[in-house]
Write a protein that holds these residues in place. Structure first.
Motif, PDB file in Angstrom:
ATOM      1  N   CYS A 228      10.059   8.104 -45.405  1.00 37.73           N
ATOM      2  CA  CYS A 228       9.434   8.763 -44.277  1.00 37.73           C
ATOM      3  C   CYS A 228       9.852  10.223 -44.171  1.00 37.73           C
ATOM      4  CB  CYS A 228       9.746   8.031 -42.983  1.00 37.73           C
ATOM      5  SG  CYS A 228      11.467   8.102 -42.530  1.00 37.73           S
TER       6      CYS A 228
ATOM      7  N   LYS B 196       7.147  12.806 -39.152  1.00 41.22           N
ATOM      8  CA  LYS B 196       6.155  12.153 -38.296  1.00 41.22           C
ATOM      9  C   LYS B 196       5.124  11.318 -39.032  1.00 41.22           C
ATOM     10  CE  LYS B 196       6.730  15.534 -34.672  1.00 41.22           C
ATOM     11  NZ  LYS B 196       6.298  16.829 -34.195  1.00 41.22           N
TER      12      LYS B 196
ATOM     13  N   GLN C 204       0.731   6.068 -41.651  1.00 40.03           N
ATOM     14  CA  GLN C 204       0.745   6.076 -40.190  1.00 40.03           C
ATOM     15  C   GLN C 204       1.557   7.240 -39.662  1.00 40.03           C
ATOM     16  OE1 GLN C 204       2.148   2.178 -39.012  1.00 40.03           O
ATOM     17  NE2 GLN C 204       0.083   1.363 -39.192  1.00 40.03           N
TER      18      GLN C 204
ATOM     19  N   GLY D 198       4.177   8.811 -37.086  1.00 41.03           N
ATOM     20  CA  GLY D 198       5.364   8.229 -36.457  1.00 41.03           C
ATOM     21  C   GLY D 198       6.418   7.938 -37.497  1.00 41.03           C
ATOM     22  N   ARG D 199       7.538   7.453 -37.037  1.00 43.03           N
ATOM     23  CA  ARG D 199       8.659   7.188 -37.934  1.00 43.03           C
ATOM     24  C   ARG D 199       8.732   5.692 -38.222  1.00 43.03           C
ATOM     25  NH1 ARG D 199      13.499   9.727 -39.468  1.00 43.03           N
ATOM     26  NH2 ARG D 199      13.021  11.635 -38.377  1.00 43.03           N
TER      27      ARG D 199
END
Lengths: 449, 62
Positions: B4, B7, B57, B59-60
């Protein structure tokens, strides 16, 4: 006043969805196609990368070329396209010396026609007899795996390897993961329609033409519009929820697979949320369908696309089968047919390898083995690996192993499935999709009467 | 191993089809069996609408 056109909703803009939508629109239906992604064409679209026309899935190839089922259907629809036949149909890369099991000491490229010279007279004769007997209906091997069946009559490592190479390249299966019946139907179609060709402009030519035909017949293809529900009331599909809005429909066509469509069905106000939960409903047809769905197994595969400064295959021939690699089953040099699929002076090659389902958790190793194959196949060529694409699970090579597709019907009479997972018998990839669409249109036209 | 960035992340739905790579104008995605988003990602989110698996997606990763 003319009668209001009946409404058809097509979920998904893959080849099967667009072929069906185009025919429905020409038949006078009011057609909406809803595509969840920003891209039209599913696994049959071009994606441009550094000047190369790669694809989302397919190899820019039409398995039965200009005389095949897809080309015929496209002509009937009035599509403008060109397919360049591979001539010879294919070449097979054999090791230089008989008895060797790889290409390390060199190779001999032989046309598929001359391949027979590598076989013993006894096996040559046996192959002819088996084919004739099957075609005459004297033997009916049915659902037995192809290799299990022919191994009763023929033992030859070269045939085993070539059978796996062909089924791996064409179907992403081993020769034993496909039924004998399906293989013979495919062979019969090769004789009937001819061998493969490459689409000038790639898959996108077909997709663009189908969108044009749908639009010019009053239909619309929407992108970025997800269908989240198929509404079923009293055993009939009454519409869908697309982009949050209810769209009423007389006919719903799924081009997203059997399972995926069934999961978004809302039956008499109850959300399925997964097929098994519907089992509580009294309709035995639902239960039977769900049991079949549970048995549907998608096939997996891996595509390595590479660029070369030099042409790889001989002029005119865009397909090579590679039975003596570790993983790669075959490859298409698509720029043999259409040089514009690559930047000037470059050549584009797409390799396919079937991937065993129990190796998906070691996909890194499978990719490495494929990349080593590329080096071994073309040791003296300057090659640049462009992209590695894996297909499995819900974005598979095929939603059902070849020969196990189960038709267009669902337990809901006006909800039909087309495309992958609903292919017709004996059809390789997109030719099978075409057979499935032809069958679906027969059902629709008979309903309509 | 973290996949990741701030964001955006690639979830376990990813099959490695590489479709996202070609739509990334910033060359921020690579894939060999699974997509990996590098630090040069500017979070324009274009790739999300080209992913057939809903694997990318915002987000984390949890």
């Amino acid at each position: 006043m003319t009668e209001k056109a009946k409404k058809a909703v097509v979920i998904g803009s893959g080849l099967g969805g667009l072929l069906t939508a185009a025919q429905l629109a020409k038949d006078g239906w009011s057609v909406d196609v809803y595509e969840r992604l920003s891209l039209i064409g599913g696994r049959f679209a071009n994606i441009e990368y550094n000047g190369y026309q790669l694809s989302t899935g397919a190899l820019h190839m039409v398995p039965h070329g200009t005389k095949g089922p897809l080309a015929t259907m496209l002509r009937e629809l009035g599509a403008d396209f060109e397919i360049i036949q591979s001539s010879p149909m294919a070449i097979v890369r054999m090791p230089k010396n008989s008895g060797e099991t790889d290409y390390k000491n060199g190779y001999e490229d032989t046309s598929h026609v001359d391949f027979k010279k590598h076989l013993t007279s006894k096996n040559k004769l046996m192959m002819v007899l088996l084919t004739l007997s099957f075609n005459a209906g004297l033997i009916r091997p049915g659902k037995v795996g192809f290799k299990t069946w022919y191994s009763k009559y023929i033992h030859d490592d070269r045939i085993d390897r070539c059978a796996d190479s062909f089924t791996g390249w064409a179907l992403s299966t081993t020769a034993d993961e496909v039924t004998t019946r399906e293989v013979f139907k495919i062979f019969r179609n090769v004789y009937k329609y001819g061998g493969p060709g490459i689409l000038v402009g790639g898959c996108q030519t077909v997709i663009d033409e189908l969108v044009r035909i749908i639009s010019s017949n009053g239909g619309t293809v929407y992108t970025d519009m997800e269908v989240t529900r198929i509404i079923i009331q009293d055993g009939k599909a009454t519409g869908v929820i697309a982009g949050g809005k209810v769209i009423a429909a007389d006919l719903v066509i799924s081009d997203i697979g059997h399972k995926e469509a069934w999961e978004i069905c809302e039956i008499d106000g109850v959300e399925c949320g997964g097929a098994s939960q519907v089992s509580g409903f009294s309709n035995p047809a639902f239960k039977e369908y769900e049991e079949k769905l549970a048995g549907m197994k998608p096939s997996a595969g891996l595509k390595i696309c590479f660029a070369s400064d030099e042409q790889i295959l001989p002029d005119g021939c865009s397909l090579m089968l590679t039975p003596y690699t570790r993983r790669i089953n075959g490859l298409n040099e698509v720029t043999i047919a259409d040089p514009s699929l690559a930047p000037p002076g470059k050549h584009l090659v797409m390799c396919h390898q079937r991937t065993a389902l129990d190796r998906l958790d070691k996909i890194d190793e499978e990719i490495e083995l494929g990349l080593e194959d590329v080096k071994d196949l073309f040791p003296d060529k300057k090659i640049e690996i462009l992209i590695v694409q894996v297909h499995h699970g819900r974005w598979p090579v095929n939603r059902a192993f070849s020969g196990t597709d189960f038709g267009n019907k669902t337990p809901v009479s006006n909800l039909l499935v087309v495309g992958d997972g609903a292919k017709g018998e004996g059809g390789i990839e997109i030719e099978g999709i075409t057979f499935g669409v032809r069958d679906a249109m027969k059902l629709i036209r008979s309903m309509d009467r | 191993m973290s996949r990741c960035i701030d964001k955006m992340y690639v979830n376990s739905n990813c099959v490695g089809c590489s479709q996202c790579i070609v739509f990334c104008k910033h060359g921020a995605i690579t894939a060999r069996g699974r997509a990996v988003i590098s630090k040069i990602c500017v979070e324009c989110r274009v790739c999300i609408s080209y992913c057939p698996m809903k694997a990318i997606q915002p987000g984390r990763e949890a």
